[in-house]
Design a protein around this motif. Structure first.
Motif, mmCIF file in Angstrom:
data_model
loop_
_atom_site.group_PDB
_atom_site.id
_atom_site.type_symbol
_atom_site.label_atom_id
_atom_site.label_comp_id
_atom_site.label_asym_id
_atom_site.label_seq_id
_atom_site.Cartn_x
_atom_site.Cartn_y
_atom_site.Cartn_z
ATOM 1 N N ARG A 165 -2.666 -2.579 -4.266
ATOM 2 C CA ARG A 165 -2.147 -3.928 -4.502
ATOM 3 C C ARG A 165 -0.671 -4.032 -4.155
ATOM 4 N NH1 ARG A 165 -4.146 -5.646 -10.393
ATOM 5 N NH2 ARG A 165 -6.116 -4.554 -10.247
ATOM 6 N N HIS A 166 0.044 -2.902 -4.336
ATOM 7 C CA HIS A 166 1.471 -2.904 -4.018
ATOM 8 C C HIS A 166 1.720 -2.907 -2.515
ATOM 9 C CE1 HIS A 166 3.177 -2.279 -8.020
ATOM 10 N NE2 HIS A 166 2.077 -1.616 -8.272
ATOM 11 N N LEU A 167 0.705 -2.582 -1.737
ATOM 12 C CA LEU A 167 0.923 -2.427 -0.299
ATOM 13 C C LEU A 167 0.659 -3.711 0.466
ATOM 14 C CD1 LEU A 167 -0.661 1.066 0.323
ATOM 15 C CD2 LEU A 167 1.573 0.452 -0.543
ATOM 16 N N ARG A 168 0.337 -4.774 -0.255
ATOM 17 C CA ARG A 168 -0.034 -5.990 0.451
ATOM 18 C C ARG A 168 1.171 -6.805 0.880
ATOM 19 N NH1 ARG A 168 -4.457 -7.735 -3.326
ATOM 20 N NH2 ARG A 168 -6.041 -6.289 -2.661
ATOM 21 N N TYR A 169 2.093 -6.973 -0.015
ATOM 22 C CA TYR A 169 3.170 -7.924 0.250
ATOM 23 C C TYR A 169 4.518 -7.232 0.353
ATOM 24 C CZ TYR A 169 -0.554 -11.005 -1.112
ATOM 25 O OH TYR A 169 -1.750 -11.643 -1.175
ATOM 26 N N GLY A 170 5.435 -7.918 0.992
ATOM 27 C CA GLY A 170 6.784 -7.383 1.140
ATOM 28 C C GLY A 170 6.909 -6.715 2.494
ATOM 29 N N ARG A 171 7.803 -7.258 3.335
ATOM 30 C CA ARG A 171 7.925 -6.723 4.674
ATOM 31 C C ARG A 171 8.468 -5.297 4.637
ATOM 32 N NH1 ARG A 171 11.214 -10.071 9.257
ATOM 33 N NH2 ARG A 171 10.584 -8.858 11.066
ATOM 34 N N TYR A 172 9.401 -5.028 3.760
ATOM 35 C CA TYR A 172 10.025 -3.705 3.703
ATOM 36 C C TYR A 172 9.597 -2.914 2.466
ATOM 37 C CZ TYR A 172 12.756 -6.073 7.203
ATOM 38 O OH TYR A 172 13.108 -6.774 8.312
ATOM 39 N N ARG A 173 9.462 -3.643 1.355
ATOM 40 C CA ARG A 173 9.095 -2.989 0.104
ATOM 41 C C ARG A 173 7.779 -2.232 0.238
ATOM 42 N NH1 ARG A 173 7.708 -6.764 -4.419
ATOM 43 N NH2 ARG A 173 7.580 -7.970 -2.512
ATOM 44 N N SER A 174 6.812 -2.892 0.853
ATOM 45 C CA SER A 174 5.487 -2.285 0.942
ATOM 46 C C SER A 174 5.537 -0.987 1.749
ATOM 47 C CB SER A 174 4.506 -3.267 1.582
ATOM 48 O OG SER A 174 4.935 -3.609 2.880
ATOM 49 N N VAL A 175 6.428 -0.942 2.749
ATOM 50 C CA VAL A 175 6.538 0.259 3.580
ATOM 51 C C VAL A 175 7.056 1.439 2.753
ATOM 52 C CG1 VAL A 175 7.800 1.290 5.499
ATOM 53 C CG2 VAL A 175 6.824 -0.985 5.736
ATOM 54 N N PHE A 176 8.111 1.191 1.958
ATOM 55 C CA PHE A 176 8.657 2.265 1.129
ATOM 56 C C PHE A 176 7.613 2.764 0.136
ATOM 57 C CE2 PHE A 176 12.661 0.434 2.555
ATOM 58 C CZ PHE A 176 13.358 1.594 2.850
ATOM 59 N N LYS A 177 6.924 1.804 -0.470
ATOM 60 C CA LYS A 177 5.917 2.193 -1.452
ATOM 61 C C LYS A 177 4.803 3.004 -0.810
ATOM 62 C CE LYS A 177 6.462 -1.578 -4.735
ATOM 63 N NZ LYS A 177 5.940 -2.921 -5.042
ATOM 64 N N ALA A 178 4.361 2.566 0.374
ATOM 65 C CA ALA A 178 3.264 3.272 1.043
ATOM 66 C C ALA A 178 3.691 4.685 1.416
ATOM 67 C CB ALA A 178 2.830 2.512 2.293
#
Lengths: 65, 330
Positions: A43-56
């Motif tokens: 669910r954290h990987l869906r949104y955020g152009r940059y945030r999702s990348v760091f989380k992934a």
């Protein structure tokens, strides 16, 4: 014959040195499997152009293979 | 790794997040971190996940810079949120007494975790690990020291040579570690070895087709370029770091071995050998009894014993090709 002895001894030495840590590592992977709900992380990987990348990227670090 | 990525994509993860995940998952894991500490040194143990993180974030940011997932419109997630986590069905009138006690439930989960570790995780690694062990032995016996000093001793040429070896082949992060240790002892520079440790697991010939499906052709090209460039930069940087800290890499390799008592080493090596033999036996039996030779009827249900238990889900597929195909389509 001499070469085969060298190779076998080296393989045995590496196996001895690494196997306690390997067992520790794969058991830790098992721990991640039962304690971390992958679905919640997705669910954290869906949104955020940059945030999702760091989380992934962070999420992928401990996962085996 | 690849089925997981496919399922992320299905659930709406954006391309940048997917690229990042596709870099860091194979390049680093708890198992490879543990074995790196055992066979290499603390610096490598930190550098491998760190370099993986930087590579993954770079690949992901490049991807999302070009394809802004937010500007593309916040598409409604393909799956309703509620289905993302298995919720207990509302309205089931099970009496509380039939629920397993918390103690037995956590015991069962512990069993699941151990089973996953020994059957699935080790099952995925074991073939590669045996190959890595053998290759490490061969390098120790046959690689001439002057060759590795000359060609892999450091500098851009060494990094590119390791890239040329590491990118096309596949070797998992754990299994590449013994090879790295053998190369280091033969005089390869830590930076060159790091390039091999990063590029080996992150890219290979067979994963290319999957990458193309998930990221597209240009996306795959960018992914490969980022992996190559960041790995080489980290390699060059690492070769500067050791002299800066005043450490001779060959002298500190495998020092962690002294932390473990001999009985524990022999015990765990024996355990791993038995576990490996069991996997081999299981594989041979599975091959002989269940798989019709040379047929790949995708999705054709096999007998219950033919179902593969992989990462806690059951797949029924008649061959490996078919299994991979299903995962890709899923």
């Amino acid at each position: 014959m001499n070469d085969i002895t060298t190779i076998s001894i080296e393989m045995w030495r590496i196996l001895l040195d690494s196997s306690p840590y390997i067992i520790l590592g794969i058991l830790a992977a098992g721990g991640i499997k039962i304690f971390v709900n992958q679905q919640i992380i997705v669910r954290h990987l869906r949104y955020g152009r940059y945030r999702s990348v760091f989380k992934a990227a962070l999420f992928g670090i401990p996962l085996p293979l | 790794m690849l089925p997981a990525a496919a399922s992320f994509k299905r659930q709406g993860a954006n391309r940048g997040a997917l690229s990042a995940f596709l870099v860091t998952t194979p390049e680093s894991g708890v198992d490879s971190i543990a074995i790196t500490y055992a066979l290499l040194d603390p610096i490598m143990t930190v550098m491998r996940p760190l370099a993986a993180l930087v590579t993954g974030v770079t690949a992901g940011l490049v991807e999302n810079r070009l394809h802004d997932p937010d500007a593309a419109g916040r598409q409604p997630s393909p799956l309703p949120l509620a289905s993302a986590a298995p919720l207990p069905a509302a309205g089931t009138n099970l009496p509380a007494a039939t629920e397993p006690s918390p103690a037995s439930r956590s015991l069962r989960r512990l069993g699941e975790g151990i089973r996953y570790a020994l059957v699935d995780v080790w099952g995925d690694i074991v073939v590669w690990f045996c190959a890595g062990l053998l290759l490490a032995g061969l390098i120790t016996a046959y690689l001439p020291e002057d060759f590795s000093n000359l060609v892999l001793g450091g500098g851009l040429v060494s990094m590119l040579a390791m890239l040329a070896v590491g990118m096309p082949i596949y070797i998992c992060a754990t299994a590449s570690t013994p090879i790295a240790a053998a190369l280091l002892l033969k005089g390869a520079s830590p930076g060159a070895v790091l390039v091999f440790l990063l590029a080996g697991p992150a890219t290979n010939m067979t994963s290319l087709s999957v990458l193309v499906q998930v990221l597209g052709k240009m996306g795959t090209l960018r992914y490969l370029l980022v992996v190559a460039i960041v790995s080489v930069l980290f390699g060059l940087g690492l070769d500067k770091l050791y002299p800066l800290l005043g450490i001779e890499p060959r002298a500190v390799i495998g020092e962690a071995r002294e932390l473990v008592p001999v009985w524990l080493k022999i015990g765990s090596a024996t355990f791993l050998i038995i576990l490996t033999a069991w996997h081999l036996y299981r594989f041979v039996r599975h091959r002989r009894s269940e798989r019709p030779a040379g047929t790949a009827v995708c999705g054709f249900p096999q007998s219950a014993e033919g179902a593969d238990r992989h990462r806690a889900t059951h797949h029924r597929s008649s061959s490996e090709t078919c299994h991979d195909e299903c995962c890709r389509q899923a």
